[in-house]
Design an enzyme around this catalytic site. Structure first.
Site, PDB file in Angstrom:
ATOM      1  N   GLY A  18      82.342 -43.274  45.094  1.00  0.00           N
ATOM      2  CA  GLY A  18      81.943 -44.511  44.451  1.00  0.00           C
ATOM      3  C   GLY A  18      82.322 -44.556  42.990  1.00  0.00           C
ATOM      4  N   ASP A  19      81.718 -45.522  42.273  1.00  0.00           N
ATOM      5  CA  ASP A  19      81.999 -45.743  40.858  1.00  0.00           C
ATOM      6  C   ASP A  19      80.753 -45.364  40.060  1.00  0.00           C
ATOM      7  OD1 ASP A  19      83.183 -46.496  38.527  1.00  0.00           O
ATOM      8  OD2 ASP A  19      83.690 -48.535  39.169  1.00  0.00           O
ATOM      9  N   PHE A  20      80.812 -45.622  38.751  1.00  0.00           N
ATOM     10  CA  PHE A  20      79.685 -45.246  37.896  1.00  0.00           C
ATOM     11  C   PHE A  20      78.403 -45.993  38.270  1.00  0.00           C
ATOM     12  CE2 PHE A  20      83.398 -44.378  35.092  1.00  0.00           C
ATOM     13  CZ  PHE A  20      83.209 -43.003  34.977  1.00  0.00           C
ATOM     14  N   HIS A  32      85.094 -40.016  26.843  1.00  0.00           N
ATOM     15  CA  HIS A  32      86.229 -40.210  25.933  1.00  0.00           C
ATOM     16  C   HIS A  32      87.341 -41.066  26.548  1.00  0.00           C
ATOM     17  CE1 HIS A  32      88.915 -36.514  27.185  1.00  0.00           C
ATOM     18  NE2 HIS A  32      88.459 -37.170  28.238  1.00  0.00           N
TER      19      HIS A  32
END
Length: 590
Positions: free
Chosen positions: A471-473, A490
């Site tokens: 998945g994503d954040f 970063h």
């Protein structure tokens, strides 16, 4: 009458190096530092070194135009400008041999301004100062030494330098890859110095280690010098041209940096490190056949690589060095993927750096027509190479399993869970789970990376204790005890960082901890890999490196509080954050 002023840029370079050395001395201690310098050092050998030696100083060589300038440099770095000095016989003689000079020409002074460690330990920055007036015949020496930093080192003082103990400590260093690299006896302070070259995989920017023993130990010194590898001795043809003048030589070295990148990348692409031996030299013709290279052209490349230290040129041919061996495909912690990335896609993108600086937009997008992450995701070969290149910098992770947050979680009554957000191929999570068998893990990543991580963690024997989420954040799993964001923030601008941190904060229970691994921009302008990576992030992903204060503000915006940070290898740091305390109802804020 015209007055010639010293080059202010060079003075600032010396000041930046002095500040960096002082900061290093403040932040590190013997027990934590020794395993970084000698990877694999543990058990009785670590106990013997740490028990007999104490971290005493970081040393560097400066080239002030006069005594007043040196005093000003010390004062600018918060060091005692009135520190007494005396002649440095050892460094004077090393410089004389390296540059073919009469030692009488080189008035090298040694000063040790005091610096206190984090727990108040008395330490120092050891400053060797060779006065180099503007336009003097010593400028070529200063230019050469500033570029190569031959005299930069970390020193450990032996508490009770008995001859038998001294030889035993030297033997331990040799067993763990440190090689004798000269030394001497200084009658002005009645002290014996033994220098060692650190292993190529040392997780530190310093390449040399010094053992310092009070008293006259010239018998031990003689044995130490007898064991010095003749290939480590300065070659006469490496001296700078005496007619070359600073700063032109320094600028020329800088302008040819791209050649170094491509030479090392070509070395790796041809498979030369895998075809070469670290003990036996081979003829160019014998190396050309298995690598499909043109013999005469290959010889040209190898001579350049010898100048870089990746190979050594001998009478019989060329031999692979420890540094070059890091580019072998099967070397532990191989840096071959980094060479292929820096000499491949990232090298191409840096050709558009002027676009990034003018517009603030990544040059990678302009060169490849899409962003870094989409481009790699569409090409399985590149995606795998990128994940491998990230793992090649895993030396920065080595101290993390012993971080207090991790050890506390491992010792909790009930099994605790570490959630690695965007954990790549599982290198860091595997290191933590292997060190602490009671811990469980969850890895969140893109689908292709999840499969790579599953394979790696299964191979490491800890896959059964790990769950995986593709998945994503926005999909950060709730209920963990420790959350890890390693080299993630970063990649993004501040707004996206706040969003990522808010996803973490929402998933974190009240007791949970967050560990963020990043390089931190120094506030004093001292040299740092973070400064170089700041440019790299601008050019390739549109992200940035940040200072600790900057991260503290981003964390606060997400409802988190920075508790503290501590150094890691390769100029990295780990920042520790927790959910910010919520004021009691009715509590007034001042």
């Amino acid at each position: 009458m015209t007055t010639t002023l010293p080059d202010k840029t060079l003075l600032l370079d010396d000041i930046a190096g002095l500040r960096a050395a002082a900061r290093f001395v403040r932040e590190h201690d013997s027990v934590a530092l020794l395993p970084l310098l000698l990877p694999g050092l543990d058990g009785p050998d670590l106990q013997a070194l740490a028990g007999h030696c104490r971290f005493a100083h970081a040393g560097l060589l400066l080239f002030p135009p006069d005594a007043d300038s040196l005093r000003a440099q010390l004062a600018a770095c918060g060091l005692d400008a009135d520190t007494p000095s005396h002649p440095s016989v050892v460094v004077r003689d090393r410089l004389a041999r390296r540059h073919g000079r009469d030692p009488a020409e080189l008035d090298v002074r040694i000063l040790r301004p005091q610096v206190h460690g984090s727990a108040g330990q008395r330490r120092a920055v050891e400053v060797f100062a060779l006065t180099v007036p503007p336009h003097s015949g010593l400028e070529p020496i200063a230019a050469y030494e500033r570029t190569r930093r031959h005299e930069a080192h970390l020193a450990f003082e032996i508490e009770h330098p008995e001859p038998l103990a001294l030889r035993g400590l030297c033997a331990i260093l040799a067993r763990h890859g440190a090689r004798p690299d000269g030394g001497g006896y200084n009658p002005h302070e009645d002290g014996t110095v033994l220098y060692f070259t650190l292993p190529a995989d040392a997780a530190c920017d310093y390449g040399r280690l010094e053992l310092y023993a009070r008293g006259d130990h010239r018998d031990t010194l003689a044995a130490h010098l007898d064991h010095r590898d003749p290939h480590d001795r300065p070659r006469p043809d490496t001296r700078p041209d005496p007619d070359t003048r600073q700063p032109a030589e320094t600028l020329l070295h800088l302008l040819t940096g791209a050649w170094t990148t491509q030479a090392l990348a070509t070395f790796a692409r041809l498979g030369l490190p895998d075809a070469m031996d670290t003990r036996t030299a081979q003829r160019t013709e014998d190396l050309a056949r298995p690598t499909g290279a043109h013999p005469r052209s290959l010889a040209t490349l190898l001579r350049y690589l010898a100048m870089l230290g990746a190979v050594a040129e001998e009478q019989e041919g060329f031999r692979l060095t420890e540094l070059g061996a890091l580019l072998r495909a099967d070397a532990p912690g191989s840096m071959r993927p980094l060479a292929l990335m820096y000499g491949g896609p990232f090298y191409r993108s840096f050709g558009g750096l002027d676009h990034a600086v003018r517009t603030g937009q990544p040059a990678f997008d302009q060169i490849f027509g899409e962003n870094h992450f989409d481009h790699f995701a569409r090409d399985p070969r590149l995606a795998s190479l990128f994940d491998q290149s990230m793992a090649a910098s895993s030396r920065m992770f080595q101290p993390l399993p012993s971080h207090p947050v991790i050890t506390a979680a491992a010792q909790a009554p009930a099994p605790a869970t570490v959630v690695d957000v965007a954990g790549g191929n599982g290198e860091l999570l595997g290191l933590i789970l292997t060190a602490h068998p009671r811990l469980r893990g969850v890895l969140l990543e893109r689908p292709h990376a999840v499969e790579a991580a599953r394979s790696r963690l299964d191979a490491a024997g800890c896959g059964a204790r790990c769950a995986y989420r593709a998945g994503d954040f926005a999909d950060v799993p709730p209920g963990g005890d420790v959350y890890v964001l390693s080299r993630v923030l970063h990649d993004w601008d501040d707004d996206r960082c706040r969003e990522i941190l808010r996803h973490c904060a929402r998933a974190m229970p009240a007791h949970a901890d967050l560990l963020v691994v990043e390089r931190l921009l120094p506030l004093d302008g001292s040299p740092s890999l973070a400064t170089a990576w700041d440019l790299h992030m601008l050019c390739n992903v549109g992200g940035r490196e940040r200072s600790a204060d900057h991260y503290a503000h981003l964390l606060a915006d997400a409802g988190l509080e920075l508790v503290g940070h501590s150094p890691l290898p390769l100029d990295a740091h780990v920042l520790h954050a927790r959910r910010a305390a919520v004021p009691e109802p009715g509590t007034r804020r001042s």
